[in-house]
Design a protein around this motif. Structure first.
Motif, PDB file in Angstrom:
ATOM      1  N   PRO A 254      -3.050   4.378   9.172  1.00 56.83           N
ATOM      2  CA  PRO A 254      -3.955   4.687  10.167  1.00 56.83           C
ATOM      3  C   PRO A 254      -4.373   3.430  10.875  1.00 56.83           C
ATOM      4  CG  PRO A 254      -4.668   6.083   8.312  1.00 56.83           C
ATOM      5  CD  PRO A 254      -3.553   5.409   7.932  1.00 56.83           C
ATOM      6  N   HIS A 255      -4.702   3.332  12.145  1.00 54.31           N
ATOM      7  CA  HIS A 255      -4.845   2.009  12.962  1.00 54.31           C
ATOM      8  C   HIS A 255      -5.828   2.352  14.066  1.00 54.31           C
ATOM      9  CE1 HIS A 255      -2.092   2.664  16.124  1.00 54.31           C
ATOM     10  NE2 HIS A 255      -1.319   3.125  15.291  1.00 54.31           N
ATOM     11  N   GLU A 256      -6.150   1.379  14.981  1.00 57.90           N
ATOM     12  CA  GLU A 256      -7.099   1.531  16.044  1.00 57.90           C
ATOM     13  C   GLU A 256      -6.382   0.982  17.207  1.00 57.90           C
ATOM     14  OE1 GLU A 256     -10.956   0.233  15.357  1.00 57.90           O
ATOM     15  OE2 GLU A 256     -11.249   1.474  13.752  1.00 57.90           O
ATOM     16  N   GLU A 257      -5.236   0.800  17.327  1.00 54.27           N
ATOM     17  CA  GLU A 257      -4.276   0.327  18.584  1.00 54.27           C
ATOM     18  C   GLU A 257      -4.143   1.415  19.596  1.00 54.27           C
ATOM     19  OE1 GLU A 257      -3.422  -2.910  18.989  1.00 54.27           O
ATOM     20  OE2 GLU A 257      -4.754  -3.239  17.379  1.00 54.27           O
ATOM     21  N   GLU A 258      -5.144   1.650  20.497  1.00 56.33           N
ATOM     22  CA  GLU A 258      -5.196   2.667  21.189  1.00 56.33           C
ATOM     23  C   GLU A 258      -4.231   2.740  22.151  1.00 56.33           C
ATOM     24  OE1 GLU A 258      -6.805   5.503  21.883  1.00 56.33           O
ATOM     25  OE2 GLU A 258      -8.142   5.701  20.048  1.00 56.33           O
ATOM     26  N   ASN A 259      -3.804   1.370  22.655  1.00 56.30           N
ATOM     27  CA  ASN A 259      -2.884   1.052  23.907  1.00 56.30           C
ATOM     28  C   ASN A 259      -1.610   1.854  23.406  1.00 56.30           C
ATOM     29  OD1 ASN A 259      -2.581  -0.751  21.638  1.00 56.30           O
ATOM     30  ND2 ASN A 259      -0.946  -1.925  22.768  1.00 56.30           N
ATOM     31  N   LEU A 260      -1.203   2.133  22.143  1.00 57.60           N
ATOM     32  CA  LEU A 260       0.126   2.681  21.693  1.00 57.60           C
ATOM     33  C   LEU A 260      -0.023   4.245  22.221  1.00 57.60           C
ATOM     34  CD1 LEU A 260       0.680   1.516  17.888  1.00 57.60           C
ATOM     35  CD2 LEU A 260       1.723   0.448  20.258  1.00 57.60           C
ATOM     36  N   ARG A 261      -1.171   4.412  22.138  1.00 53.56           N
ATOM     37  CA  ARG A 261      -1.135   6.073  22.668  1.00 53.56           C
ATOM     38  C   ARG A 261      -1.437   6.085  24.092  1.00 53.56           C
ATOM     39  NH1 ARG A 261      -6.065   8.429  19.978  1.00 53.56           N
ATOM     40  NH2 ARG A 261      -4.744   9.056  18.709  1.00 53.56           N
ATOM     41  N   SER A 262      -2.096   5.170  24.793  1.00 54.81           N
ATOM     42  CA  SER A 262      -2.014   5.417  26.376  1.00 54.81           C
ATOM     43  C   SER A 262      -0.703   4.592  27.077  1.00 54.81           C
ATOM     44  CB  SER A 262      -3.293   4.534  26.926  1.00 54.81           C
ATOM     45  OG  SER A 262      -3.048   2.986  26.235  1.00 54.81           O
ATOM     46  N   GLN A 263      -0.201   3.907  26.463  1.00 55.85           N
ATOM     47  CA  GLN A 263       0.923   3.260  27.147  1.00 55.85           C
ATOM     48  C   GLN A 263       2.249   3.799  26.580  1.00 55.85           C
ATOM     49  OE1 GLN A 263       1.159  -1.187  27.452  1.00 55.85           O
ATOM     50  NE2 GLN A 263      -1.197  -1.350  27.284  1.00 55.85           N
ATOM     51  N   TYR A 264       2.532   3.975  25.279  1.00 53.69           N
ATOM     52  CA  TYR A 264       3.687   4.419  24.845  1.00 53.69           C
ATOM     53  C   TYR A 264       3.605   5.811  24.240  1.00 53.69           C
ATOM     54  CZ  TYR A 264       4.150  -0.970  25.009  1.00 53.69           C
ATOM     55  OH  TYR A 264       4.037  -1.789  25.366  1.00 53.69           O
ATOM     56  N   GLN A 265       2.868   6.697  24.529  1.00 55.17           N
ATOM     57  CA  GLN A 265       2.759   8.002  24.190  1.00 55.17           C
ATOM     58  C   GLN A 265       2.686   8.383  22.620  1.00 55.17           C
ATOM     59  OE1 GLN A 265       5.123   7.068  26.856  1.00 55.17           O
ATOM     60  NE2 GLN A 265       3.197   7.176  27.852  1.00 55.17           N
ATOM     61  N   HIS A 266       2.295   7.739  21.999  1.00 55.38           N
ATOM     62  CA  HIS A 266       2.096   7.965  20.521  1.00 55.38           C
ATOM     63  C   HIS A 266       0.983   9.019  20.262  1.00 55.38           C
ATOM     64  CE1 HIS A 266       3.524   4.173  18.356  1.00 55.38           C
ATOM     65  NE2 HIS A 266       4.398   4.313  19.364  1.00 55.38           N
ATOM     66  N   LEU A 298      -0.625  -3.936  12.246  1.00 57.65           N
ATOM     67  CA  LEU A 298      -0.080  -2.451  11.712  1.00 57.65           C
ATOM     68  C   LEU A 298       0.272  -2.566  10.455  1.00 57.65           C
ATOM     69  CD1 LEU A 298       1.310  -0.988  15.072  1.00 57.65           C
ATOM     70  CD2 LEU A 298      -0.705  -0.684  14.170  1.00 57.65           C
ATOM     71  N   THR A 299       0.166  -1.716   9.493  1.00 56.52           N
ATOM     72  CA  THR A 299       0.689  -1.618   8.223  1.00 56.52           C
ATOM     73  C   THR A 299       1.734  -0.162   8.332  1.00 56.52           C
ATOM     74  OG1 THR A 299      -1.134  -2.378   7.244  1.00 56.52           O
ATOM     75  CG2 THR A 299       0.415  -0.976   5.561  1.00 56.52           C
ATOM     76  N   VAL A 300       2.938  -0.578   7.803  1.00 58.27           N
ATOM     77  CA  VAL A 300       3.887   0.493   7.649  1.00 58.27           C
ATOM     78  C   VAL A 300       3.783   1.181   6.213  1.00 58.27           C
ATOM     79  CG1 VAL A 300       6.216   0.813   7.728  1.00 58.27           C
ATOM     80  CG2 VAL A 300       5.443  -0.837   9.416  1.00 58.27           C
ATOM     81  N   THR A 301       3.933   2.395   6.190  1.00 63.92           N
ATOM     82  CA  THR A 301       3.806   2.947   4.998  1.00 63.92           C
ATOM     83  C   THR A 301       5.137   3.952   4.908  1.00 63.92           C
ATOM     84  OG1 THR A 301       1.383   3.466   5.165  1.00 63.92           O
ATOM     85  CG2 THR A 301       2.702   4.800   3.548  1.00 63.92           C
ATOM     86  N   ILE A 302       5.735   3.749   3.694  1.00 70.18           N
ATOM     87  CA  ILE A 302       6.874   4.574   3.484  1.00 70.18           C
ATOM     88  C   ILE A 302       6.779   5.708   2.155  1.00 70.18           C
ATOM     89  CG2 ILE A 302       9.329   4.453   2.518  1.00 70.18           C
ATOM     90  CD1 ILE A 302       9.282   1.355   3.231  1.00 70.18           C
ATOM     91  N   TRP A 303       6.840   6.913   2.842  1.00 69.39           N
ATOM     92  CA  TRP A 303       6.945   8.156   1.691  1.00 69.39           C
ATOM     93  C   TRP A 303       7.785   8.533   1.255  1.00 69.39           C
ATOM     94  CZ3 TRP A 303       3.778   7.251   5.917  1.00 69.39           C
ATOM     95  CH2 TRP A 303       2.414   7.354   5.750  1.00 69.39           C
ATOM     96  N   ILE A 304       8.254   8.620   0.007  1.00 71.71           N
ATOM     97  CA  ILE A 304       9.555   8.998  -0.683  1.00 71.71           C
ATOM     98  C   ILE A 304       9.129  10.321  -1.336  1.00 71.71           C
ATOM     99  CG2 ILE A 304      11.614   8.767  -1.988  1.00 71.71           C
ATOM    100  CD1 ILE A 304      11.320   6.791   0.345  1.00 71.71           C
ATOM    101  N   ALA A 305      10.161  11.403  -0.748  1.00 72.86           N
ATOM    102  CA  ALA A 305       9.815  12.709  -1.353  1.00 72.86           C
ATOM    103  C   ALA A 305      10.858  13.530  -1.709  1.00 72.86           C
ATOM    104  CB  ALA A 305       8.839  13.613  -0.448  1.00 72.86           C
TER     105      ALA A 305
END
Length: 311
Positions: A254-266, A298-305
């Motif tokens: 989770p992060h607060e980089e709103e520009n990723l939503r407004s500019q890059y459609q996240h 930004l922190t990257v998380t890796i989930w292995i299932a």
């Protein structure tokens, strides 16, 4: 016996032998084969139909285009690669076909380079916000432990980079993506690198175009934050996993980089460790490992299932 005889009969014609030799070099459309072979579209289509019916080629639809490639070796058609090996590669006609194929591949690569040049700035800006992809790739290879007899699927493959990483360690790999432009880039990258055991096709993360229990390993790499329904995407990934197979999800915390939503459609600004772990469990997967790689910001998380083995 009948299947082998049918394959030999289909291959016993000069043009169809040329088609097989060409498709052994990568995915080709009907129009590309028409250009190389110098024959009419109906005639080439007829040859392709016979080769597909004999189980020697696969048809892969990508929007309005249809690609053809060699059918993968398997229990039912382990003879395909052996038949192709019998085609004389020093034949004058085969050599001429290869020259024309080279022209087509160079044109493809040029178009892919031009498209990627248009979006490269966007990729660079996002990557500058988190840890390098190389570090994530090393972890994925370590924890997924790919084997030479494994089948691998990369959902939302984009440029095909993850397939390039896994190609030397697996039997065969597939990458799917909705973007025809991205698939062009991935196809050009795989061909340039000689990753012949990997291929791409158009596909939706919510409707993966493969039957259930087809893969030993599946990755969803920096894709889930675009999803309207992350649970549906994970359920679909679990469907195509074999029992005991592994799914790796790489995405942002989770992060607060709103520009990723407004500019890059996240659609989502990251996922918490708990939230995504619960989604995996709801999909019939057991979480075996969660790794976090802090970046700035930004922190990257890796989930292995792992898929539960009902036996």
């Amino acid at each position: 016996m009948d299947r082998i005889l049918s394959a030999l009969k289909a291959l016993g014609e000069p043009t169809r032998m040329r088609v097989m030799a060409l498709c052994a070099q990568g995915d080709l459309t009907v129009s590309e084969l028409v250009h190389i072979l110098g024959q009419s579209q109906p005639r080439v289509s007829r040859h392709l139909k016979l080769l597909c019916e004999a189980g020697l080629l696969q048809r892969l639809r990508e929007g309005s285009w249809v690609f053809h490639r060699l059918a993968p070796d398997g229990e039912e058609n382990a003879f395909v690669s052996k038949l192709v090996e019998m085609i004389p590669q020093d034949d004058e006609i085969i050599l001429r076909d290869r020259e024309r194929l080279g022209e087509i591949k160079r044109e493809r690569a040029q178009k892919a380079t031009e498209y990627f040049g248009e979006i490269a700035q966007e990729w660079a800006e996002i990557r500058a916000l988190h840890v390098g992809d190389g570090e994530v790739e090393k972890i994925l290879l370590d924890v997924l432990s790919p084997q030479p007899d494994y089948d691998f699927l990369d959902i939302g493959t984009a440029t095909g980079r993850i397939m390039e990483v896994f190609s030397p360690h697996i039997r065969q790999g597939w990458g799917i993506d909705l973007s025809s432009e991205m698939l062009s880039i991935a196809r050009a990258n795989l061909e340039k690198g000689g990753f012949n055991n990997c291929a791409v096709r158009q596909g939706d993360m919510y409707q993966v175009p493969f039957s259930g229990e087809s893969f030993d390993l599946v990755t969803i790499y920096q894709v889930l934050h675009y999803a309207d329904e992350p649970l549906r995407a994970i359920i679909e990934a679990a469907r195509v996993l074999r029992p005991g197979g592994k799914l790796a999800i790489v995405d942002f915390a989770p992060h607060e980089e709103e520009n990723l939503r407004s500019q890059y459609q996240h659609r989502r600004l990251g996922f918490s460790e708990t939230e995504l772990s619960l989604l995996c469990e709801e999909s019939g997967l057991n979480i075996s490992q969660v790794r976090q790689l802090p970046g700035d910001p930004l922190t990257v998380t890796i989930w292995i299932a792992e898929k539960k083995d009902n036996n």
